[in-house]
Design a protein around this motif. Structure first.
Motif, PDB file in Angstrom:
ATOM      1  N   ARG A  50       0.808  -1.221   0.000  1.00 22.64           N
ATOM      2  CA  ARG A  50       0.000   0.000   0.000  1.00 22.64           C
ATOM      3  C   ARG A  50       0.844   1.275   0.000  1.00 22.64           C
ATOM      4  NH1 ARG A  50       0.354   1.522   5.263  1.00 22.64           N
ATOM      5  NH2 ARG A  50       0.817  -0.137   6.754  1.00 22.64           N
ATOM      6  N   PHE A  86      -5.477   2.068   1.074  1.00 20.46           N
ATOM      7  CA  PHE A  86      -6.113   0.837   0.623  1.00 20.46           C
ATOM      8  C   PHE A  86      -7.000   1.100  -0.591  1.00 20.46           C
ATOM      9  CE2 PHE A  86      -4.961  -0.006   4.988  1.00 20.46           C
ATOM     10  CZ  PHE A  86      -4.417  -1.293   4.921  1.00 20.46           C
ATOM     11  N   GLU A 108      -4.628   1.489  -3.639  1.00 17.99           N
ATOM     12  CA  GLU A 108      -4.052   0.262  -4.177  1.00 17.99           C
ATOM     13  C   GLU A 108      -5.123  -0.614  -4.843  1.00 17.99           C
ATOM     14  OE1 GLU A 108      -2.172  -2.141  -1.203  1.00 17.99           O
ATOM     15  OE2 GLU A 108      -4.074  -2.755  -0.292  1.00 17.99           O
TER      16      GLU A 108
END
Length: 434
Positions: free
Chosen positions: A202, A366, A369
């Protein structure tokens, strides 16, 4: 101020009502009181799939970022989250509320009651809740284009091979596995199945970490000479899987020390040509009967950069990355944390020392990604952090453990078959977040 010198509450409400009527199809009459014609600075204009606004700020402030342009839900990549532990519930599932290319459509768990509860909380259909043995049933769900593996390290290989076997693209948490051969098996299985494999590093998508990479490689303060990377925290609950070698593969190194290793590699784009390490665990602490508490390791790079990395399960939480050059230093605080990054730049300024802070918009790592992987699927692009990135880290961690065991440096180098250029194990740069 006299009452006739300002709007009364009644007149303000009248103007607000007129604006609302105009916005919703002109429900009010054309001669209703309005403050004037609409202008593009306020209404924006549609261009492609975006609503664009001109910069309304003055020269003294930075220009605002473009307004979000999420894809319609029907066009987004559908995900099944495999594993409903703390990371999934605290970070990954909430992150879907900030994604623009991705949507949550299914869950897989070994705890039926928990899975049903979480499914209700996130609007996942009952028939899209699966047990760990339900891969064949998952295969039939055409809404699921990708799975996100969030299970203990030792079962990543099994989960990835199963997902590839039913034709689903795979985003897998780090560390990729517990052995380099397992990583190779995962890469081969996904290649054979024709699905994409990405490892969830991440920090390589987080804005402050990316800004640091650009600044260091750009050379504005001269070439990097020394790097210090630290990632530490305390740990309890001896029964947790992260303290079981069979499930975790190791202790602090693969869990949090990996951020120091991968962060340093990503920062430079190089691969170290040697590592030297020491490992320590308190002999009287039963938590560390199977895995290590603390690891210190030094990476030497072909360019001459030396990186000193430390990680521990036995210290107060701290996550920092510093780069020292001939003309200054970069200091990224909370470098590997989920949030709270701060980037400082120090340099000489005449006869004094200047220390400036670079302030960026924080983004959900998060969500970034996940959306990057979705874009790779939609546009057939190689992920920035593919399986080869995870394999190289696993090889280097094995070298770190070997050095700690023997007390001698271990020679390392580029991943075979990838060449020796910068970012040899990585795909193209991720897109800049809006």
């Amino acid at each position: 101020m006299a009452d006739d010198d300002r709007f009364s509450r009644r007149s303000l409400l009248a103007v607000g009502g007129a604006l609302a009527g105009a916005a919703f199809g002109g429900a009010r009459s054309a001669d209703a009181a309005t403050p004037g014609p609409a202008v593009p600075a306020d209404t924006g204009a549609v261009q492609g799939n975006r609503v664009l606004f001109p910069n309304w700020r003055g020269a003294g402030d930075p220009a605002p970022a473009p307004s979000p342009a999420p894809q319609p839900p029907s066009q987004r990549v559908g995900y099944c989250i495999v594993g409903l532990g703390r990371l999934s519930l605290d970070e990954i599932l909430p992150a879907f509320g900030e994604t623009k290319r991705s949507r949550l459509v299914a869950l897989m768990s070994g705890s039926p009651d928990k899975a049903r509860l979480v499914a209700r909380q996130y609007g996942v259909a009952d028939e899209a809740v699966y047990g760990y043995g339900d891969w064949d049933r998952l295969k039939q769900n055409s809404e699921v284009q990708a799975v996100y593996i969030v299970t203990p390290n030792a079962v990543h290989r099994e989960n990835v091979l199963a997902a590839a076997g039913v034709g689903k693209n795979v985003l897998c948490e780090k560390p990729m596995a517990v052995a380099s051969q397992e990583c190779r098996d995962m890469i081969d299985a996904c290649a054979k199945a024709g699905v994409k494999l990405m490892i969830a590093y991440r920090c390589q998508y987080e804005p402050y970490n990316r800004a640091l990479v650009k600044a260091v490689r750009g050379g504005s303060l001269g070439k990097a000479r020394l790097i210090q990377a630290f990632n530490g925290q305390t740990t309890g609950l001896p029964e947790q899987w992260r303290l079981k070698k069979a499930l975790a593969g190791g202790g602090a190194l693969p869990d949090i020390g990996l951020y120091c290793l991968n962060g340093t590699r990503a920062l430079l784009g190089e691969e170290p040509d040697s590592v030297q390490a020491t490992v320590h665990s308190p002999p009287d602490d039963p938590k560390f009967k199977e895995v290590e508490e603390t690891v210190s390791f030094t990476l030497r790079f072909p360019s001459g950069v030396i990186a000193q990395c430390m990680t521990s399960y036995g210290v107060h939480e701290s996550r920092a990355l510093s780069i020292h050059t001939s003309a200054g230093a970069f200091d990224l605080q909370n470098a590997f944390a989920y949030r709270g990054q701060r980037l400082f730049v120090g340099r000489a300024e005449g006869k004094s020392e200047a220390r400036d802070e670079k302030i960026l918009s924080h983004k959900n790592q998060f969500a970034l990604e996940i959306d990057h992987f979705s874009r790779c699927i939609q546009e057939n692009v190689r992920p920035r952090t593919p399986g080869e990135e995870g394999l190289q880290d696993q090889i280097l961690m094995e070298a770190i453990y070997e050095s700690a065991r023997t007390g001698a440096p271990v020679k390392t180098g580029p991943l075979p078959g990838t060449g020796s250029g910068l970012d040899a194990t990585r795909g193209p740069e991720p897109e800049d977040p809006a």
